[in-house]
Motif scaffolding. Structure first.
Motif, PDB file in Angstrom:
ATOM      1  N   TRP A 205      -3.000   2.488   7.759  1.00 12.98           N
ATOM      2  CA  TRP A 205      -1.743   1.613   7.779  1.00 12.98           C
ATOM      3  C   TRP A 205      -1.677   0.487   8.910  1.00 12.98           C
ATOM      4  CZ3 TRP A 205       1.975   0.635  11.436  1.00 12.98           C
ATOM      5  CH2 TRP A 205       2.129   1.398  12.339  1.00 12.98           C
ATOM      6  N   TYR A 206      -2.058   0.827  10.064  1.00 10.77           N
ATOM      7  CA  TYR A 206      -2.015  -0.061  11.122  1.00 10.77           C
ATOM      8  C   TYR A 206      -2.808  -1.193  10.858  1.00 10.77           C
ATOM      9  CZ  TYR A 206      -2.289  -2.126  15.651  1.00 10.77           C
ATOM     10  OH  TYR A 206      -2.197  -3.051  16.754  1.00 10.77           O
ATOM     11  N   ARG A 207      -4.333  -0.928  10.453  1.00 18.21           N
ATOM     12  CA  ARG A 207      -5.172  -1.980  10.081  1.00 18.21           C
ATOM     13  C   ARG A 207      -4.768  -3.080   8.937  1.00 18.21           C
ATOM     14  NH1 ARG A 207      -9.043   1.991   9.320  1.00 18.21           N
ATOM     15  NH2 ARG A 207      -9.320   1.068   7.358  1.00 18.21           N
ATOM     16  N   THR A 208      -3.986  -2.285   7.888  1.00 17.85           N
ATOM     17  CA  THR A 208      -3.603  -3.285   6.786  1.00 17.85           C
ATOM     18  C   THR A 208      -2.197  -4.026   7.576  1.00 17.85           C
ATOM     19  OG1 THR A 208      -4.297  -1.475   5.294  1.00 17.85           O
ATOM     20  CG2 THR A 208      -2.543  -3.316   4.452  1.00 17.85           C
TER      21      THR A 208
ATOM     22  N   THR B 251      -1.576  -5.091  10.582  1.00 15.61           N
ATOM     23  CA  THR B 251      -1.944  -6.169  11.411  1.00 15.61           C
ATOM     24  C   THR B 251      -2.863  -7.140  10.610  1.00 15.61           C
ATOM     25  OG1 THR B 251      -3.984  -4.645  12.107  1.00 15.61           O
ATOM     26  CG2 THR B 251      -1.913  -4.736  13.365  1.00 15.61           C
ATOM     27  N   GLU B 252      -3.412  -6.719   9.512  1.00 13.97           N
ATOM     28  CA  GLU B 252      -4.384  -7.880   8.935  1.00 13.97           C
ATOM     29  C   GLU B 252      -3.346  -8.920   8.259  1.00 13.97           C
ATOM     30  OE1 GLU B 252      -7.275  -5.566   6.607  1.00 13.97           O
ATOM     31  OE2 GLU B 252      -8.459  -5.220   8.495  1.00 13.97           O
ATOM     32  N   SER B 253      -2.346  -8.281   7.449  1.00 15.14           N
ATOM     33  CA  SER B 253      -1.701  -9.074   6.692  1.00 15.14           C
ATOM     34  C   SER B 253      -0.161  -9.589   7.382  1.00 15.14           C
ATOM     35  CB  SER B 253      -1.039  -8.145   5.565  1.00 15.14           C
ATOM     36  OG  SER B 253      -0.111  -7.417   5.970  1.00 15.14           O
ATOM     37  N   GLY B 254       0.067  -8.536   8.460  1.00 20.58           N
ATOM     38  CA  GLY B 254       1.333  -9.123   9.068  1.00 20.58           C
ATOM     39  C   GLY B 254       2.723  -8.883   8.457  1.00 20.58           C
ATOM     40  N   HIS B 255       2.610  -8.156   7.244  1.00 16.65           N
ATOM     41  CA  HIS B 255       3.979  -8.098   6.618  1.00 16.65           C
ATOM     42  C   HIS B 255       3.965  -6.746   5.764  1.00 16.65           C
ATOM     43  CE1 HIS B 255       1.978 -10.364   3.509  1.00 16.65           C
ATOM     44  NE2 HIS B 255       2.870  -9.853   2.922  1.00 16.65           N
ATOM     45  N   GLY B 256       5.063  -6.387   5.293  1.00 19.00           N
ATOM     46  CA  GLY B 256       5.226  -4.883   4.286  1.00 19.00           C
ATOM     47  C   GLY B 256       6.501  -4.701   4.286  1.00 19.00           C
TER      48      GLY B 256
ATOM     49  N   ARG C  12       0.687  -1.268   0.104  1.00 15.79           N
ATOM     50  CA  ARG C  12       0.096  -0.079   0.134  1.00 15.79           C
ATOM     51  C   ARG C  12       0.749   1.149   0.078  1.00 15.79           C
ATOM     52  NH1 ARG C  12      -3.208  -3.421  -1.730  1.00 15.79           N
ATOM     53  NH2 ARG C  12      -4.828  -4.215  -0.506  1.00 15.79           N
ATOM     54  N   MET C  13       0.358   2.473  -0.076  1.00 16.13           N
ATOM     55  CA  MET C  13       0.872   3.632  -0.066  1.00 16.13           C
ATOM     56  C   MET C  13       1.897   3.753   1.260  1.00 16.13           C
ATOM     57  SD  MET C  13       0.428   5.615  -2.618  1.00 16.13           S
ATOM     58  CE  MET C  13       1.178   6.927  -2.277  1.00 16.13           C
ATOM     59  N   PRO C  14       3.164   4.096   1.235  1.00 20.08           N
ATOM     60  CA  PRO C  14       3.936   4.255   2.485  1.00 20.08           C
ATOM     61  C   PRO C  14       3.479   5.460   3.167  1.00 20.08           C
ATOM     62  CG  PRO C  14       5.149   4.776   0.606  1.00 20.08           C
ATOM     63  CD  PRO C  14       3.791   4.274  -0.130  1.00 20.08           C
TER      64      PRO C  14
END
Length: 125
Positions: free
Chosen positions: A56-59, A61-66, A30-32
């Motif tokens: 950003w936080y929801r994304t 914690t849902e995916s667990g990575h970035g 996603r957008m940084p």
């Protein structure tokens, strides 16, 4: 479990802020966002000043990575909920590192709302 090298820890912790892009459910970044980062012992930590409802936080914690970018370091990471027992120590790290900012700003990043969103960044190698 992958660990940060001593050089990476030092260099990332020295940065005022880093760029963090959480991966969506489909795996695309996603957008940084620009975010503060602190080091405690051998860990790197971030918090959402806007609490758990921040996109950003929801994304994250849902995916667990970035992915993070801190200066010349560009690293895939896992987002792991921080041990709540470290909350006071991490508060101290924020207050010390960012002491040049107004007390009202420090109180936001060390508030219960932000504290509840503390994530440890772990390298994915």
């Amino acid at each position: 479990m992958a660990k940060w090298t001593a050089d990476e820890l030092t260099r990332i912790a020295a940065m005022e802020e880093l760029r963090l892009a959480a991966a969506g459910r489909d795996g695309t970044l996603r957008m940084p966002v620009t975010i503060w980062v602190v080091r405690h012992d051998r860990g790197l930590y971030v918090r959402s000043v806007n609490g758990a409802t921040a996109t950003w936080y929801r994304t994250a914690t849902e995916s667990g990575h970035g992915r993070i970018r801190a200066g010349s370091i560009d690293q895939d990471v896992s987002f792991v909920e921080a041990d709540p027992a470290l909350a006071g120590d991490i508060d101290t790290e924020y207050a010390t590192k960012y002491q040049r900012y107004a007390a009202s700003i420090i109180s936001e990043i060390t508030s219960a709302r932000a504290r509840s969103t503390t994530l440890e960044l772990r390298p994915r190698r």
